[in-house]
Design a protein around this motif. Sequence first.
Motif, short mmCIF file in Angstrom:
data_model
loop_
_atom_site.label_atom_id
_atom_site.label_comp_id
_atom_site.label_asym_id
_atom_site.label_seq_id
_atom_site.Cartn_x
_atom_site.Cartn_y
_atom_site.Cartn_z
N HIS A 15 -24.12 39.15 -37.34
CA HIS A 15 -25.55 39.30 -37.06
C HIS A 15 -25.82 40.48 -36.14
O HIS A 15 -26.82 41.17 -36.28
CB HIS A 15 -26.09 38.02 -36.41
N PHE A 48 -28.39 35.21 -49.97
CA PHE A 48 -27.85 33.88 -49.63
C PHE A 48 -28.35 33.63 -48.20
O PHE A 48 -27.61 33.78 -47.24
CB PHE A 48 -26.32 33.89 -49.69
N CYS A 49 -29.63 33.30 -48.10
CA CYS A 49 -30.32 33.49 -46.81
C CYS A 49 -30.07 32.43 -45.75
O CYS A 49 -30.24 32.70 -44.57
CB CYS A 49 -31.81 33.63 -47.05
N GLY A 50 -29.68 31.22 -46.15
CA GLY A 50 -29.48 30.17 -45.14
C GLY A 50 -30.80 29.64 -44.59
O GLY A 50 -31.88 30.03 -45.05
N TYR A 54 -29.78 28.45 -36.44
CA TYR A 54 -28.53 27.67 -36.28
C TYR A 54 -28.48 27.13 -34.86
O TYR A 54 -29.12 27.67 -33.95
CB TYR A 54 -27.31 28.58 -36.50
N GLY A 66 -31.11 33.15 -37.77
CA GLY A 66 -30.32 33.53 -38.93
C GLY A 66 -30.69 34.94 -39.40
O GLY A 66 -31.65 35.53 -38.88
N SER A 67 -29.95 35.45 -40.38
CA SER A 67 -30.12 36.86 -40.76
C SER A 67 -31.56 37.26 -41.13
O SER A 67 -32.05 38.28 -40.63
CB SER A 67 -29.13 37.25 -41.87
N ASP A 93 -32.13 31.10 -51.70
CA ASP A 93 -31.10 30.12 -51.36
C ASP A 93 -31.18 28.98 -52.36
O ASP A 93 -32.26 28.60 -52.79
CB ASP A 93 -31.26 29.58 -49.94
N GLU A 94 -30.00 28.46 -52.71
CA GLU A 94 -29.99 27.38 -53.71
C GLU A 94 -30.24 26.01 -53.05
O GLU A 94 -30.43 25.03 -53.74
CB GLU A 94 -28.68 27.36 -54.48
N ASP A 122 -30.50 29.76 -57.71
CA ASP A 122 -29.20 30.41 -57.71
C ASP A 122 -29.40 31.94 -57.61
O ASP A 122 -30.27 32.50 -58.29
CB ASP A 122 -28.51 30.04 -59.03
N PHE A 123 -28.61 32.58 -56.77
CA PHE A 123 -28.77 34.02 -56.53
C PHE A 123 -28.80 34.82 -57.83
O PHE A 123 -29.71 35.61 -58.07
CB PHE A 123 -27.64 34.54 -55.62
N ASP A 149 -24.39 37.36 -48.69
CA ASP A 149 -23.61 36.64 -47.68
C ASP A 149 -23.35 35.19 -48.12
O ASP A 149 -23.91 34.25 -47.55
CB ASP A 149 -24.43 36.68 -46.36
C1 LIG Z 1 -23.20 31.90 -45.19
S1 LIG Z 1 -24.71 31.09 -45.51
C2 LIG Z 1 -25.91 32.32 -45.26
C3 LIG Z 1 -26.10 32.75 -43.87
C4 LIG Z 1 -27.22 33.72 -43.66
N1 LIG Z 1 -27.08 34.94 -44.45
C5 LIG Z 1 -27.27 34.11 -42.19
O1 LIG Z 1 -26.51 35.04 -41.81
O2 LIG Z 1 -28.02 33.53 -41.44
C6 LIG Z 1 -24.69 30.97 -47.25
C7 LIG Z 1 -25.95 30.37 -47.88
O3 LIG Z 1 -25.87 30.58 -49.29
C8 LIG Z 1 -26.42 29.48 -49.98
N2 LIG Z 1 -25.85 29.54 -51.32
C9 LIG Z 1 -24.59 29.20 -51.71
N3 LIG Z 1 -24.42 29.47 -53.03
C10 LIG Z 1 -25.58 30.02 -53.47
C11 LIG Z 1 -26.01 30.56 -54.71
N4 LIG Z 1 -25.20 30.58 -55.79
N5 LIG Z 1 -27.23 31.09 -54.79
C12 LIG Z 1 -28.07 31.09 -53.72
N6 LIG Z 1 -27.72 30.58 -52.51
C13 LIG Z 1 -26.49 30.06 -52.39
C14 LIG Z 1 -26.05 28.30 -49.12
O4 LIG Z 1 -26.96 27.24 -49.32
C15 LIG Z 1 -26.12 28.88 -47.70
O5 LIG Z 1 -27.37 28.61 -47.12
#
Ligand SMILES: C[S@@+](CC[C@H](N)C(=O)[O-])C[C@H]1O[C@@H](n2cnc3c(N)ncnc32)[C@H](O)[C@@H]1O
Length: 373
Positions: A15, A48-50, A54, A66-67, A93-94, A122-123, A149
């Motif tokens: 971050h 993959f935003c989360g 946290y 978060g990011s 985010d999924e 899904d991304f 990410d």
């Molecule tokens: C490492 S975390 C992201 C952290 C975020 N980028 C941050 O730095 O605050 C990964 C995220 O990806 C999501 N995720 C996992 N597989 C995915 C997919 N195929 N498509 C979209 N999101 C997905 C998870 O639900 C999780 O919230």
Amino acid sequence: MEIPWVIEEPTKIKHELLRQYIAAWMKILFSTNKNYGRPQLVTYIDGFCGPGEYYCDTTKASKCAGSPVLVANIANDLILADRQREVAILCIDENKKCVESLQSILNGINTNNQYWQVYHGDFEQQINTILDEIDTKAIKDYPMFFFVDPFGYSGFPMQTLKRILSYPRSEIFINYMVYDVVRFWEQDHAEQSMLELFGTEEYKDVDKTQDAEQRQLFFMNLYCKNLREIAKSRYVMPFRINTPGQGVRPRYYLIHASQHSKALKVMKDNMARVSDVEYRFEAIGVKTTQMSLFEDPGKVDLRNRIKDYCKEQGTISYDEIEEWAYANTNGMGKTIKEALMQLEQEGLIEIQRKPRQKNNTVTTGAQIKFIGE
Ligand SMILES: C[S@@+](CC[C@H](N)C(=O)[O-])C[C@H]1O[C@@H](n2cnc3c(N)ncnc32)[C@H](O)[C@@H]1O
């Protein structure tokens, strides 16, 4: 999964790098666009935003951003300084709970009425739908930064990265979990993901007799090579995240892929700024055939690499050497200059400076001529 979860130490460093880079990136691009009389518009896409926040540690007493929220806060500050600026933030985010949590945080801080949208899904599927939409809009020609990410190695195919990098001013920052690739590449259930990740079957050529370190090196080299050759990224720079106790086999790398040497330069300079902490980043000098993955970057002989390059080129400008060294070695502004000065003192090169340039430095405008053996 509990939302929010407790942030991991390396994520804090990731971050920090993102925060510093995005701030510099936006400032440069806003002012370039302004100077050219173009709209000051940039887009940040977090694939993959989360959840957007946290717990800072296991006591769960406080929360860290978060990011996408880090980026939104930077955007707010920069827009306050100039109301003509615009920052679009698109997130995917999924996990529905992550989407709801992040959208609510972003809505709460969107004081400048920007387009900040979190998409559920899904991304791979969502990003292609978003890009189809972007294709019909002017923002496709404006700077776009993609943060990829994920938790593991699946869900961001090389072909999709190729599509992202086909936009003239796009760049990607990828969290590449190479440690997991080494662990799972041979398992049947991982085959489809590996094919998509690398974009070819070449990953199967890894030498199984080699130890885990060497296999990791193979998978790093192959991934970077394919980012260049398949995804057509001009500049690819991996940063090793050193994890204490993990030695030369870190869990992951952050890889920056872009089409502009300036983007690479800003990224590398910011990496250097955040590197004096426990979990460090190191730029891995990329050689034509193999990366110097296991060399201590402090000991990489930049002088020799630059000497060989000057010898190959005969006469070359300082800017060309700097651009080459940023992309292919661990060198950065100061260390590149130091290496050149040393070569000059040794009588191996001649630095032809412009009339008012000082003898104790070397900079833009100077020509370098190889005169040694
Ligand atoms: C490492 S975390 C992201 C952290 C975020 N980028 C941050 O730095 O605050 C990964 C995220 O990806 C999501 N995720 C996992 N597989 C995915 C997919 N195929 N498509 C979209 N999101 C997905 C998870 O639900 C999780 O919230």
